[in-house]
Motif scaffolding. Sequence first.
Motif, PDB file in Angstrom:
ATOM      1  N   TYR A  31       0.821  -1.207   0.000  1.00 29.46           N
ATOM      2  CA  TYR A  31       0.000   0.000   0.000  1.00 29.46           C
ATOM      3  C   TYR A  31       0.852   1.252   0.000  1.00 29.46           C
ATOM      4  O   TYR A  31       0.543   2.228  -0.689  1.00 29.46           O
ATOM      5  N   ASP A  32       1.941   1.247   0.732  1.00 28.05           N
ATOM      6  CA  ASP A  32       2.846   2.392   0.756  1.00 28.05           C
ATOM      7  C   ASP A  32       3.422   2.632  -0.632  1.00 28.05           C
ATOM      8  O   ASP A  32       3.483   3.764  -1.104  1.00 28.05           O
ATOM      9  N   CYS A  33       3.819   1.558  -1.298  1.00 25.79           N
ATOM     10  CA  CYS A  33       4.357   1.652  -2.654  1.00 25.79           C
ATOM     11  C   CYS A  33       3.327   2.244  -3.623  1.00 25.79           C
ATOM     12  O   CYS A  33       3.679   2.974  -4.537  1.00 25.79           O
ATOM     13  N   LEU A  34       2.056   1.930  -3.386  1.00 20.70           N
ATOM     14  CA  LEU A  34       0.977   2.426  -4.247  1.00 20.70           C
ATOM     15  C   LEU A  34       0.477   3.808  -3.817  1.00 20.70           C
ATOM     16  O   LEU A  34      -0.444   4.351  -4.416  1.00 20.70           O
ATOM     17  N   GLY A  35       1.071   4.356  -2.750  1.00 21.70           N
ATOM     18  CA  GLY A  35       0.720   5.710  -2.316  1.00 21.70           C
ATOM     19  C   GLY A  35      -0.553   5.799  -1.499  1.00 21.70           C
ATOM     20  O   GLY A  35      -1.217   6.837  -1.499  1.00 21.70           O
ATOM     21  N   CYS A  36      -0.912   4.741  -0.809  1.00 22.34           N
ATOM     22  CA  CYS A  36      -2.115   4.763   0.028  1.00 22.34           C
ATOM     23  C   CYS A  36      -1.884   3.937   1.286  1.00 22.34           C
ATOM     24  O   CYS A  36      -0.789   3.438   1.511  1.00 22.34           O
ATOM     25  N   THR A  37      -2.915   3.801   2.093  1.00 23.53           N
ATOM     26  CA  THR A  37      -2.804   3.034   3.331  1.00 23.53           C
ATOM     27  C   THR A  37      -3.966   2.056   3.434  1.00 23.53           C
ATOM     28  O   THR A  37      -5.014   2.247   2.822  1.00 23.53           O
ATOM     29  N   VAL A  38      -3.760   1.016   4.223  1.00 25.85           N
ATOM     30  CA  VAL A  38      -4.833   0.065   4.497  1.00 25.85           C
ATOM     31  C   VAL A  38      -5.873   0.792   5.338  1.00 25.85           C
ATOM     32  O   VAL A  38      -5.531   1.453   6.307  1.00 25.85           O
ATOM     33  N   ARG A  39      -7.110   0.683   4.960  1.00 27.70           N
ATOM     34  CA  ARG A  39      -8.170   1.362   5.714  1.00 27.70           C
ATOM     35  C   ARG A  39      -8.984   0.373   6.524  1.00 27.70           C
ATOM     36  O   ARG A  39      -8.783   0.229   7.710  1.00 27.70           O
ATOM     37  N   CYS A  40      -9.894  -0.346   5.902  1.00 29.32           N
ATOM     38  CA  CYS A  40     -10.755  -1.260   6.671  1.00 29.32           C
ATOM     39  C   CYS A  40     -10.088  -2.603   6.916  1.00 29.32           C
ATOM     40  O   CYS A  40     -10.438  -3.302   7.846  1.00 29.32           O
ATOM     41  N   GLY A  41      -9.150  -3.001   6.067  1.00 27.86           N
ATOM     42  CA  GLY A  41      -8.408  -4.244   6.266  1.00 27.86           C
ATOM     43  C   GLY A  41      -9.023  -5.484   5.652  1.00 27.86           C
ATOM     44  O   GLY A  41      -8.416  -6.557   5.682  1.00 27.86           O
ATOM     45  N   ARG A  42     -10.210  -5.382   5.073  1.00 25.78           N
ATOM     46  CA  ARG A  42     -10.839  -6.580   4.485  1.00 25.78           C
ATOM     47  C   ARG A  42     -10.052  -7.143   3.312  1.00 25.78           C
ATOM     48  O   ARG A  42     -10.177  -8.312   2.987  1.00 25.78           O
ATOM     49  N   CYS A  43      -9.210  -6.337   2.702  1.00 26.74           N
ATOM     50  CA  CYS A  43      -8.441  -6.780   1.537  1.00 26.74           C
ATOM     51  C   CYS A  43      -7.107  -7.414   1.917  1.00 26.74           C
ATOM     52  O   CYS A  43      -6.425  -7.987   1.064  1.00 26.74           O
ATOM     53  N   SER A  44      -6.720  -7.333   3.152  1.00 23.09           N
ATOM     54  CA  SER A  44      -5.386  -7.779   3.575  1.00 23.09           C
ATOM     55  C   SER A  44      -5.086  -9.217   3.177  1.00 23.09           C
ATOM     56  O   SER A  44      -3.979  -9.523   2.723  1.00 23.09           O
ATOM     57  N   GLN A  45      -6.037 -10.119   3.352  1.00 16.66           N
ATOM     58  CA  GLN A  45      -5.794 -11.521   2.987  1.00 16.66           C
ATOM     59  C   GLN A  45      -5.599 -11.688   1.487  1.00 16.66           C
ATOM     60  O   GLN A  45      -4.751 -12.469   1.052  1.00 16.66           O
ATOM     61  N   ALA A  46      -6.358 -10.954   0.694  1.00 12.75           N
ATOM     62  CA  ALA A  46      -6.208 -11.043  -0.763  1.00 12.75           C
ATOM     63  C   ALA A  46      -4.850 -10.501  -1.196  1.00 12.75           C
ATOM     64  O   ALA A  46      -4.188 -11.084  -2.059  1.00 12.75           O
ATOM     65  N   VAL A  47      -4.419  -9.405  -0.594  1.00 14.22           N
ATOM     66  CA  VAL A  47      -3.106  -8.842  -0.917  1.00 14.22           C
ATOM     67  C   VAL A  47      -2.019  -9.828  -0.514  1.00 14.22           C
ATOM     68  O   VAL A  47      -1.076 -10.077  -1.270  1.00 14.22           O
ATOM     69  N   ARG A  48      -2.139 -10.429   0.640  1.00 14.63           N
ATOM     70  CA  ARG A  48      -1.169 -11.417   1.116  1.00 14.63           C
ATOM     71  C   ARG A  48      -1.096 -12.600   0.147  1.00 14.63           C
ATOM     72  O   ARG A  48      -0.016 -13.074  -0.186  1.00 14.63           O
ATOM     73  N   ARG A  49      -2.249 -13.076  -0.334  1.00 18.29           N
ATOM     74  CA  ARG A  49      -2.258 -14.188  -1.304  1.00 18.29           C
ATOM     75  C   ARG A  49      -1.523 -13.809  -2.581  1.00 18.29           C
ATOM     76  O   ARG A  49      -0.775 -14.614  -3.140  1.00 18.29           O
ATOM     77  N   ILE A  50      -1.735 -12.589  -3.053  1.00 18.85           N
ATOM     78  CA  ILE A  50      -1.049 -12.134  -4.274  1.00 18.85           C
ATOM     79  C   ILE A  50       0.460 -12.089  -4.024  1.00 18.85           C
ATOM     80  O   ILE A  50       1.243 -12.504  -4.875  1.00 18.85           O
ATOM     81  N   LEU A  51       0.873 -11.617  -2.860  1.00 15.73           N
ATOM     82  CA  LEU A  51       2.301 -11.603  -2.525  1.00 15.73           C
ATOM     83  C   LEU A  51       2.864 -13.018  -2.507  1.00 15.73           C
ATOM     84  O   LEU A  51       3.947 -13.276  -3.029  1.00 15.73           O
ATOM     85  N   GLU A  52       2.141 -13.942  -1.914  1.00 14.49           N
ATOM     86  CA  GLU A  52       2.608 -15.321  -1.786  1.00 14.49           C
ATOM     87  C   GLU A  52       2.667 -16.059  -3.117  1.00 14.49           C
ATOM     88  O   GLU A  52       3.474 -16.974  -3.274  1.00 14.49           O
ATOM     89  N   GLU A  53       1.833 -15.682  -4.072  1.00 10.68           N
ATOM     90  CA  GLU A  53       1.814 -16.400  -5.348  1.00 10.68           C
ATOM     91  C   GLU A  53       2.920 -15.958  -6.294  1.00 10.68           C
ATOM     92  O   GLU A  53       3.118 -16.582  -7.327  1.00 10.68           O
ATOM     93  N   GLN A  54       3.657 -14.924  -5.947  1.00 13.13           N
ATOM     94  CA  GLN A  54       4.734 -14.470  -6.809  1.00 13.13           C
ATOM     95  C   GLN A  54       5.858 -15.500  -6.787  1.00 13.13           C
ATOM     96  O   GLN A  54       6.250 -15.977  -5.732  1.00 13.13           O
ATOM     97  N   PRO A  55       6.395 -15.869  -7.956  1.00 12.70           N
ATOM     98  CA  PRO A  55       7.428 -16.898  -8.022  1.00 12.70           C
ATOM     99  C   PRO A  55       8.716 -16.469  -7.314  1.00 12.70           C
ATOM    100  O   PRO A  55       9.064 -15.295  -7.297  1.00 12.70           O
TER     101      PRO A  55
END
Length: 64
Positions: A31-55
């Motif tokens: 989020y910092d890299c994208l110029g924003c901050t986590v607000r409600c947090g409901r997306c955190s798991q989806a973001v974590r999954r995307i991070l984990e799927e990177q080779p």
Amino acid sequence: MIVCSCNVISDHDIRGAVSIDDELCSTAQVYDCLGCTVRCGRCSQAVRRILEEQPARDIRGIGA
């Protein structure tokens, strides 16, 4: 697909940020890299999954 409704961030935005900076290892860093901050947090798991799927990534910081 929109992953974060609060900041209107898509999975493509997140994957793009991760491909540019392969040292991103947390949702807050993404989020910092994208110029924003986590607000409600409901997306955190989806973001974590995307991070984990990177080779060849170990988001725990142990080897890669």
